[in-house]
Design a protein around this motif. Structure first.
Motif, mmCIF file in Angstrom:
data_model
loop_
_atom_site.group_PDB
_atom_site.id
_atom_site.type_symbol
_atom_site.label_atom_id
_atom_site.label_comp_id
_atom_site.label_asym_id
_atom_site.label_seq_id
_atom_site.Cartn_x
_atom_site.Cartn_y
_atom_site.Cartn_z
ATOM 1 N N ILE A 1 0.830 -1.213 0.000
ATOM 2 C CA ILE A 1 0.000 0.000 0.000
ATOM 3 C C ILE A 1 0.857 1.252 0.000
ATOM 4 O O ILE A 1 0.646 2.176 -0.798
ATOM 5 N N PHE A 2 1.849 1.305 0.893
ATOM 6 C CA PHE A 2 2.677 2.500 0.971
ATOM 7 C C PHE A 2 3.608 2.624 -0.224
ATOM 8 O O PHE A 2 3.999 3.738 -0.593
ATOM 9 N N ILE B 1 1.322 4.414 -2.467
ATOM 10 C CA ILE B 1 1.057 5.788 -2.019
ATOM 11 C C ILE B 1 2.237 6.715 -2.306
ATOM 12 O O ILE B 1 2.071 7.862 -2.731
ATOM 13 N N PHE B 2 3.459 6.211 -2.086
ATOM 14 C CA PHE B 2 4.645 7.043 -2.274
ATOM 15 C C PHE B 2 5.296 6.840 -3.644
ATOM 16 O O PHE B 2 6.451 7.230 -3.842
ATOM 17 N N ASN B 3 4.565 6.230 -4.570
ATOM 18 C CA ASN B 3 5.068 6.103 -5.929
ATOM 19 C C ASN B 3 5.265 7.499 -6.534
ATOM 20 O O ASN B 3 4.362 8.340 -6.471
ATOM 21 N N GLY C 1 1.568 8.470 -6.944
ATOM 22 C CA GLY C 1 1.289 8.621 -5.521
ATOM 23 C C GLY C 1 0.926 10.046 -5.141
ATOM 24 O O GLY C 1 0.736 10.933 -5.990
ATOM 25 N N ILE C 2 0.854 10.269 -3.828
ATOM 26 C CA ILE C 2 0.413 11.568 -3.321
ATOM 27 C C ILE C 2 1.457 12.665 -3.539
ATOM 28 O O ILE C 2 1.129 13.849 -3.481
ATOM 29 N N THR D 1 10.266 6.330 3.331
ATOM 30 C CA THR D 1 9.046 5.555 3.121
ATOM 31 C C THR D 1 8.938 4.415 4.124
ATOM 32 O O THR D 1 7.843 4.108 4.621
ATOM 33 N N TRP E 1 2.976 4.079 10.748
ATOM 34 C CA TRP E 1 1.557 3.744 10.565
ATOM 35 C C TRP E 1 1.249 2.370 11.138
ATOM 36 O O TRP E 1 0.191 2.145 11.728
#
Length: 294
Positions: free
Chosen positions: A123-124, A127-129, A133-134, A158, A165
């Motif tokens: 998942i992360f 997300i950090f792609n 990602g974000i 990352t 988390w």
């Protein structure tokens, strides 16, 4: 004295035998085998073993890659464990004060505990792609500013965020339970003396919460080393350029990819010694300052 509900010790032993068997089979036996293999040269495909004494330890301790991974492990242990305790502490104090939506937050913050470490890594990683990602807008404004696939610092960040988390739920529950167990009389007396929320938190709540803080600190510092494996394997695979190859992942790579069973076992023994030393140091330096209620 509290009497045992069992009339015979044999009955109690029978009830405990499954747990004892599982612990011996999946914990003590592998540990014993790792210690034994560290003194032998093990063939990767069952071709026998040769006693070499301390040769494996000399070989591992003279390897620069081992010391690099050990250094990265120490950095990760501090940079990942401290936020994983401080953030849940702040959240627990906010929830304990009964702020708006605190009841909903108590439930939501526990949910990540039901997610496996490997899934968190996937998942992360998305997300950090840097492309979808974000943080994609940052790369559009400043191309290449965020690239965990090629920049070791970005990849390390990352891992730290994913570990944070993952560590919030358990630590949040323990700290919140400790806060709710504190008597209200101290806070009420401090409020009558004019102490504000911050003064009450620093002078009353934190000292009384010392046993729970000590507990989560010991667990977080020791478990962060092991729990990082699932995150590394799914997010970075030890890269880029070995920037995220912590000792626990190096052991896996040497043993299962390089078929160096003796070297991996030796590093496992050294990792166990490191964890024991860290736990012992925490008990020696911190436990004396912890006051338990009697």
């Amino acid at each position: 004295m509290t009497q045992s509900p069992f009339r015979s010790r044999l009955i109690a032993l029978l009830f405990l035998s499954p747990l004892i068997l599982l612990t011996a089979l999946f914990f003590y036996w592998p540990v014993a085998e790792a210690i034994r293999w560290s003194f032998f040269l093990e063939q990767p495909f069952g071709g026998g073993s040769t006693f070499v004494g301390l040769a494996n330890f000399r070989r591992v301790l003279s390897d620069p890659e081992f010391w690099k991974s050990l250094k990265l492990t120490g950095i990760f242990m501090v940079t990942a464990s401290v936020p994983a305790v401080l953030v849940p502490l702040v959240l627990a104090m906010a929830a304990d004060r009964g702020l708006r939506t605190s009841r909903i937050a108590r439930n939501v913050l526990v949910w990540p505990k039901g997610v496996a470490g490997a899934s968190i890594g996937v998942i992360f990683g998305f997300i950090f792609n840097p492309f979808v990602g974000i943080l994609t807008p940052l790369n559009q404004l400043w191309p290449g500013i965020w690239s965990p696939g090629t920049d070791g610092v970005d990849a390390f960040i990352t891992l730290i965020v994913a570990n944070l988390w993952n560590g919030i739920p358990f630590n949040f529950v323990i700290l919140l339970a400790g806060l709710q167990a504190l008597p209200d009389t101290y806070s009420k007396a401090a409020a009558l003396d004019g102490a504000g929320p911050w003064r009450q938190a620093l002078d009353i709540r934190l000292p009384l919460l010392a046993p729970q803080l000590f507990f989560v600190l010991v667990l977080e510092f020791t478990e962060s080393i092991i729990n990082a494996f699932g995150l590394i394997d799914t997010m970075t695979r030890g890269g880029p350029g070995g920037a995220t190859t912590l000792l626990v992942y190096k052991i896996y790579a040497d043993g299962f990819k390089g078929y160096d069973l003796s070297g991996a076992s030796t590093q496992t023994v050294l990792l166990m010694i490191l964890v024991l030393l860290i736990a012992a140091a925490q008990f020696l330096l911190m436990e004396r300052r912890v006051k338990y209620e009697r």
